[in-house]
Scaffold this motif. Structure first.
Motif, PDB file in Angstrom:
ATOM      1  N   GLU A 285      12.743  41.707  42.671  1.00  0.00           N
ATOM      2  CA  GLU A 285      11.981  41.623  43.871  1.00  0.00           C
ATOM      3  C   GLU A 285      10.562  42.073  43.919  1.00  0.00           C
ATOM      4  O   GLU A 285       9.568  41.242  44.558  1.00  0.00           O
ATOM      5  CB  GLU A 285      12.835  42.436  44.914  1.00  0.00           C
ATOM      6  CG  GLU A 285      14.159  41.961  45.194  1.00  0.00           C
ATOM      7  CD  GLU A 285      14.962  42.887  46.098  1.00  0.00           C
ATOM      8  OE1 GLU A 285      14.334  43.826  46.419  1.00  0.00           O
ATOM      9  OE2 GLU A 285      16.160  42.529  46.596  1.00  0.00           O
ATOM     10  N   GLU A 286      10.141  43.095  43.354  1.00  0.00           N
ATOM     11  CA  GLU A 286       8.732  43.623  43.389  1.00  0.00           C
ATOM     12  C   GLU A 286       7.794  42.654  42.586  1.00  0.00           C
ATOM     13  O   GLU A 286       6.662  42.122  42.781  1.00  0.00           O
ATOM     14  CB  GLU A 286       8.664  44.961  42.746  1.00  0.00           C
ATOM     15  CG  GLU A 286       9.167  46.027  43.731  1.00  0.00           C
ATOM     16  CD  GLU A 286       8.659  45.811  44.879  1.00  0.00           C
ATOM     17  OE1 GLU A 286       7.322  46.024  45.338  1.00  0.00           O
ATOM     18  OE2 GLU A 286       9.149  46.201  46.036  1.00  0.00           O
ATOM     19  N   VAL A 287       8.342  42.208  41.384  1.00  0.00           N
ATOM     20  CA  VAL A 287       7.532  41.131  40.630  1.00  0.00           C
ATOM     21  C   VAL A 287       7.406  39.914  41.399  1.00  0.00           C
ATOM     22  O   VAL A 287       6.202  39.212  41.536  1.00  0.00           O
ATOM     23  CB  VAL A 287       8.237  40.827  39.276  1.00  0.00           C
ATOM     24  CG1 VAL A 287       7.421  39.777  38.514  1.00  0.00           C
ATOM     25  CG2 VAL A 287       8.221  41.973  38.216  1.00  0.00           C
ATOM     26  N   CYS A 288       8.352  39.555  42.110  1.00  0.00           N
ATOM     27  CA  CYS A 288       8.064  37.984  42.815  1.00  0.00           C
ATOM     28  C   CYS A 288       7.189  38.309  43.931  1.00  0.00           C
ATOM     29  O   CYS A 288       6.419  37.713  44.470  1.00  0.00           O
ATOM     30  CB  CYS A 288       9.508  37.679  43.257  1.00  0.00           C
ATOM     31  SG  CYS A 288      10.743  36.915  42.001  1.00  0.00           S
ATOM     32  N   ARG A 289       7.401  39.516  44.755  1.00  0.00           N
ATOM     33  CA  ARG A 289       6.474  39.930  45.752  1.00  0.00           C
ATOM     34  C   ARG A 289       4.924  40.037  45.308  1.00  0.00           C
ATOM     35  O   ARG A 289       4.321  39.141  45.912  1.00  0.00           O
ATOM     36  CB  ARG A 289       6.908  41.270  46.290  1.00  0.00           C
ATOM     37  CG  ARG A 289       6.127  41.772  47.657  1.00  0.00           C
ATOM     38  CD  ARG A 289       6.639  42.768  48.247  1.00  0.00           C
ATOM     39  NE  ARG A 289       8.005  42.554  48.666  1.00  0.00           N
ATOM     40  CZ  ARG A 289       9.271  43.146  48.482  1.00  0.00           C
ATOM     41  NH1 ARG A 289       9.082  43.967  47.598  1.00  0.00           N
ATOM     42  NH2 ARG A 289      10.343  42.854  48.792  1.00  0.00           N
ATOM     43  N   VAL A 290       4.668  40.699  44.182  1.00  0.00           N
ATOM     44  CA  VAL A 290       3.332  40.829  43.858  1.00  0.00           C
ATOM     45  C   VAL A 290       2.777  39.608  43.289  1.00  0.00           C
ATOM     46  O   VAL A 290       1.531  39.123  43.455  1.00  0.00           O
ATOM     47  CB  VAL A 290       3.395  41.601  42.440  1.00  0.00           C
ATOM     48  CG1 VAL A 290       1.712  41.880  41.899  1.00  0.00           C
ATOM     49  CG2 VAL A 290       3.705  43.086  43.098  1.00  0.00           C
ATOM     50  N   ALA A 291       3.526  38.640  42.874  1.00  0.00           N
ATOM     51  CA  ALA A 291       3.097  37.289  42.483  1.00  0.00           C
ATOM     52  C   ALA A 291       2.723  36.408  43.765  1.00  0.00           C
ATOM     53  O   ALA A 291       1.824  35.656  43.598  1.00  0.00           O
ATOM     54  CB  ALA A 291       4.223  36.419  41.543  1.00  0.00           C
ATOM     55  N   GLY A 292       3.680  36.658  44.791  1.00  0.00           N
ATOM     56  CA  GLY A 292       3.379  35.791  45.905  1.00  0.00           C
ATOM     57  C   GLY A 292       1.866  36.592  46.353  1.00  0.00           C
ATOM     58  O   GLY A 292       1.215  35.658  47.210  1.00  0.00           O
ATOM     59  N   GLU A 293       2.028  37.681  46.396  1.00  0.00           N
ATOM     60  CA  GLU A 293       0.537  38.397  47.260  1.00  0.00           C
ATOM     61  C   GLU A 293      -0.693  38.063  46.549  1.00  0.00           C
ATOM     62  O   GLU A 293      -1.529  37.884  47.300  1.00  0.00           O
ATOM     63  CB  GLU A 293       0.720  40.045  47.301  1.00  0.00           C
ATOM     64  CG  GLU A 293       1.924  40.620  48.132  1.00  0.00           C
ATOM     65  CD  GLU A 293       2.190  42.026  47.778  1.00  0.00           C
ATOM     66  OE1 GLU A 293       2.862  42.479  48.567  1.00  0.00           O
ATOM     67  OE2 GLU A 293       1.522  42.748  46.948  1.00  0.00           O
ATOM     68  N   VAL A 294      -0.744  37.819  45.295  1.00  0.00           N
ATOM     69  CA  VAL A 294      -1.712  37.632  44.689  1.00  0.00           C
ATOM     70  C   VAL A 294      -2.127  35.934  44.362  1.00  0.00           C
ATOM     71  O   VAL A 294      -2.862  35.377  43.773  1.00  0.00           O
ATOM     72  CB  VAL A 294      -2.313  38.320  43.215  1.00  0.00           C
ATOM     73  CG1 VAL A 294      -2.110  39.688  43.424  1.00  0.00           C
ATOM     74  CG2 VAL A 294      -1.017  37.815  42.266  1.00  0.00           C
ATOM     75  N   GLY A 295      -1.068  35.175  44.634  1.00  0.00           N
ATOM     76  CA  GLY A 295      -1.093  33.863  44.149  1.00  0.00           C
ATOM     77  C   GLY A 295      -1.021  33.621  42.949  1.00  0.00           C
ATOM     78  O   GLY A 295      -1.849  32.742  42.503  1.00  0.00           O
ATOM     79  N   ALA A 296      -0.139  33.997  42.197  1.00  0.00           N
ATOM     80  CA  ALA A 296      -0.095  34.163  40.691  1.00  0.00           C
ATOM     81  C   ALA A 296       0.070  32.562  40.199  1.00  0.00           C
ATOM     82  O   ALA A 296       1.162  31.868  40.754  1.00  0.00           O
ATOM     83  CB  ALA A 296       0.641  34.970  40.145  1.00  0.00           C
ATOM     84  N   ASP A 297      -0.414  32.016  39.152  1.00  0.00           N
ATOM     85  CA  ASP A 297      -0.185  31.011  38.536  1.00  0.00           C
ATOM     86  C   ASP A 297       0.855  31.301  37.629  1.00  0.00           C
ATOM     87  O   ASP A 297       1.723  30.254  37.086  1.00  0.00           O
ATOM     88  CB  ASP A 297      -1.391  30.413  37.836  1.00  0.00           C
ATOM     89  CG  ASP A 297      -2.600  29.944  38.979  1.00  0.00           C
ATOM     90  OD1 ASP A 297      -2.592  29.055  39.411  1.00  0.00           O
ATOM     91  OD2 ASP A 297      -3.340  31.029  39.038  1.00  0.00           O
ATOM     92  N   ARG A 298       0.889  32.179  36.608  1.00  0.00           N
ATOM     93  CA  ARG A 298       1.980  32.604  35.895  1.00  0.00           C
ATOM     94  C   ARG A 298       2.215  33.851  35.840  1.00  0.00           C
ATOM     95  O   ARG A 298       1.274  35.020  36.269  1.00  0.00           O
ATOM     96  CB  ARG A 298       1.383  32.237  34.196  1.00  0.00           C
ATOM     97  CG  ARG A 298       1.421  30.673  34.068  1.00  0.00           C
ATOM     98  CD  ARG A 298       0.774  30.557  32.557  1.00  0.00           C
ATOM     99  NE  ARG A 298      -0.492  31.131  32.332  1.00  0.00           N
ATOM    100  CZ  ARG A 298      -1.783  30.419  32.924  1.00  0.00           C
ATOM    101  NH1 ARG A 298      -1.600  29.201  33.343  1.00  0.00           N
ATOM    102  NH2 ARG A 298      -2.724  30.991  32.673  1.00  0.00           N
ATOM    103  N   VAL A 299       3.607  34.395  35.477  1.00  0.00           N
ATOM    104  CA  VAL A 299       4.070  35.730  35.133  1.00  0.00           C
ATOM    105  C   VAL A 299       4.464  35.812  33.933  1.00  0.00           C
ATOM    106  O   VAL A 299       5.190  35.106  33.348  1.00  0.00           O
ATOM    107  CB  VAL A 299       5.233  36.044  35.991  1.00  0.00           C
ATOM    108  CG1 VAL A 299       5.794  37.530  35.907  1.00  0.00           C
ATOM    109  CG2 VAL A 299       4.703  36.200  37.406  1.00  0.00           C
ATOM    110  N   HIS A 300       4.004  36.713  32.915  1.00  0.00           N
ATOM    111  CA  HIS A 300       4.036  37.123  31.688  1.00  0.00           C
ATOM    112  C   HIS A 300       5.092  38.401  31.699  1.00  0.00           C
ATOM    113  O   HIS A 300       4.836  39.415  32.232  1.00  0.00           O
ATOM    114  CB  HIS A 300       3.053  37.399  30.734  1.00  0.00           C
ATOM    115  CG  HIS A 300       1.932  36.003  30.624  1.00  0.00           C
ATOM    116  ND1 HIS A 300       2.443  35.155  29.786  1.00  0.00           N
ATOM    117  CD2 HIS A 300       1.216  35.573  31.678  1.00  0.00           C
ATOM    118  CE1 HIS A 300       1.532  34.227  29.956  1.00  0.00           C
ATOM    119  NE2 HIS A 300       0.854  34.416  31.017  1.00  0.00           N
TER     120      HIS A 300
END
Length: 427
Positions: A78-93
């Motif tokens: 949940e936290e990784v998905c939340r952070v990715a959404g907050e910063v508009g991430a293109d990729r998560v590694h």
């Protein structure tokens, strides 16, 4: 602008970290993220502090690169998905891992993220867990066959450390501000010192329990403060030590293929383990009356670490002399060992218990013979069992008077009877 999230798990380093290097490559901004999972079982205070020290150190290293570690708490997915959404991430590694917990986390991230998700399987081990396989099978079940391929396989090259990391604005707690024995900086100092001064004597000394003949790098390898690949490359003066890194990889590839082996018999033997709370409590406390067993168990409680030879002795005593379930011993180790690792801990316990990959599953390590061979002057026993520090024969305190034993207990089991009971139960 390209933004990526680099999810740290147990790869708390900036050097030779393929996950971090890939996240930084070509990205304008990177969020180095670590999520504390409150649902993970509590560990000893010493183990928790080692983690805090390692987080503090990787944060300091990232700050030298212009970045910082973003710390969140809660459900990791949940936290990784939340952070990715907050910063508009293109990729998560993220680094791939072999435990059932890590597998579930990866599956949930793959389903929950709306951006590209990249898993790196070459972070924790020298050789990725699923890369080497025998013909027609998904993993090696015999170490010697695995080691031959492992030794002949071309290892990857170390990846460069990112030159700079720029972190976008994102909320997160500060990393712990503590210093100590944990972390990449301490790991590299220990590695350099050991390779320079002790590596060449490893073959002669590594089984001698009273001698500081092992590297004591296992806690750093467990949390990824040190690259196993770099250590293997630099350990050419200690081939027997590098062989231990191959054993580590071997266990990871077994668990990669059989995640249930963390808790279920890899090779069931039809055991009906005894229930004996008194014996188990005595073993945990180092009060069995068998000095080398008690020394090992007391070292564990005092230091959060135990000499590898002692680990074999105490595990054999629990599973084959007391005939108690290996899972109970593994859980105790996992809670207290700073280097407690699912793959190595569970599969080493299974190896000793005879339910794992050992080709001699019914072997019993006689603790007295082990003491004679690997603690011939009783130095290890006297160090961790102070009741026996002043006696001549600390290996056999039951031959002494009650006064001379200084409160040390009599053996809770006759070794010959325990061995016979185990062999009869195994059939």
């Amino acid at each position: 602008m390209t933004t990526t999230v680099a999810v740290f798990t147990r790869d708390l380093r900036v050097r030779d970290n393929p996950m971090l290097a890939a996240a930084a490559r070509g990205a304008d901004q990177v969020v180095p993220l670590f999520v504390r999972d409150g649902k993970v079982a509590a560990f000893s205070a010493r183990r928790t502090r080692f983690l805090d020290e390692s987080l503090s150190d990787v944060d300091a290293s990232l700050r030298h690169l212009g970045g910082r570690l973003v710390l969140r708490e809660g459900d990791p997915v949940e936290e990784v998905c939340r952070v990715a959404g907050e910063v508009g991430a293109d990729r998560v590694h993220i680094a791939g891992d072999v435990s059932a917990y890590a597998r579930t986390r990866e599956e949930r991230l793959r389903s929950g993220l709306t951006c590209e998700f990249v898993v790196h399987d070459d972070v924790h081990t020298v050789v990725p867990p699923g890369l080497l396989t025998p013909s027609g099978k998904d993993h090696f079940a015999v170490f010697s066959a695995y080691h031959r391929q492992w030794d002949a396989h071309g290892w990857r090259q170390a990846v460069p450390t990112p030159r700079r990391i720029e972190v976008p604005k994102v909320k997160g707690r500060k990393a712990p501000s503590v210093r100590g024995e944990g972390g990449e900086s301490a790991a590299r100092r220990r590695m350099t010192s050991w390779l320079r001064t002790n590596a060449e004597s490893y073959t002669d000394n590594h089984d001698m329990v009273a001698v500081d003949g092992t590297s004591r790098l296992s806690p750093y390898l467990h949390l990824g403060c040190l690259s196993a690949l770099e250590l293997a490359r630099r350990g050419d003066k200690a081939p027997d030590f590098v062989r231990q890194l191959a054993w580590r990889d071997f266990h990871h590839q077994v668990l990669n293929a059989r995640p249930d082996a963390a808790h279920e018999d890899y090779r069931p033997r039809g055991d009906r383990w005894r229930d004996d709370d008194h014996a188990f409590d005595a073993w945990r406390a180092g009060e069995t009356g068998i000095p080398i067993v008690d020394a090992g168990m007391r070292q564990l409680l005092a230091e959060g670490w135990m000499h590898n030879r002692a680990r074999l002795v105490v595990a054999s005593f629990l599973t084959k002399t007391l005939y108690l379930d290996w899972r109970a011993g593994a859980a105790h180790f996992y809670a207290h060992l700073i280097d407690g690792d699912i793959a190595n801990n569970s599969l080493n316990w299974q190896w000793v218990a005879g339910t794992g990959t050992d080709t001699r599953p019914n072997r019993v390590l006689n603790p007295m013979r082990q003491a004679e061979r690997f603690d011939p002057r009783d130095d290890y026993v006297r160090r961790y069992v102070p009741e026996l520090s002043g006696v001549d024969d600390a290996r056999r305190p039951w031959t002494l008077s009650t006064k001379a034993r200084n409160g040390y207990p009599l053996p809770i089991v006759d070794l010959a009877e325990g061995r016979a009971r185990f062999l009869a139960a195994r059939g």
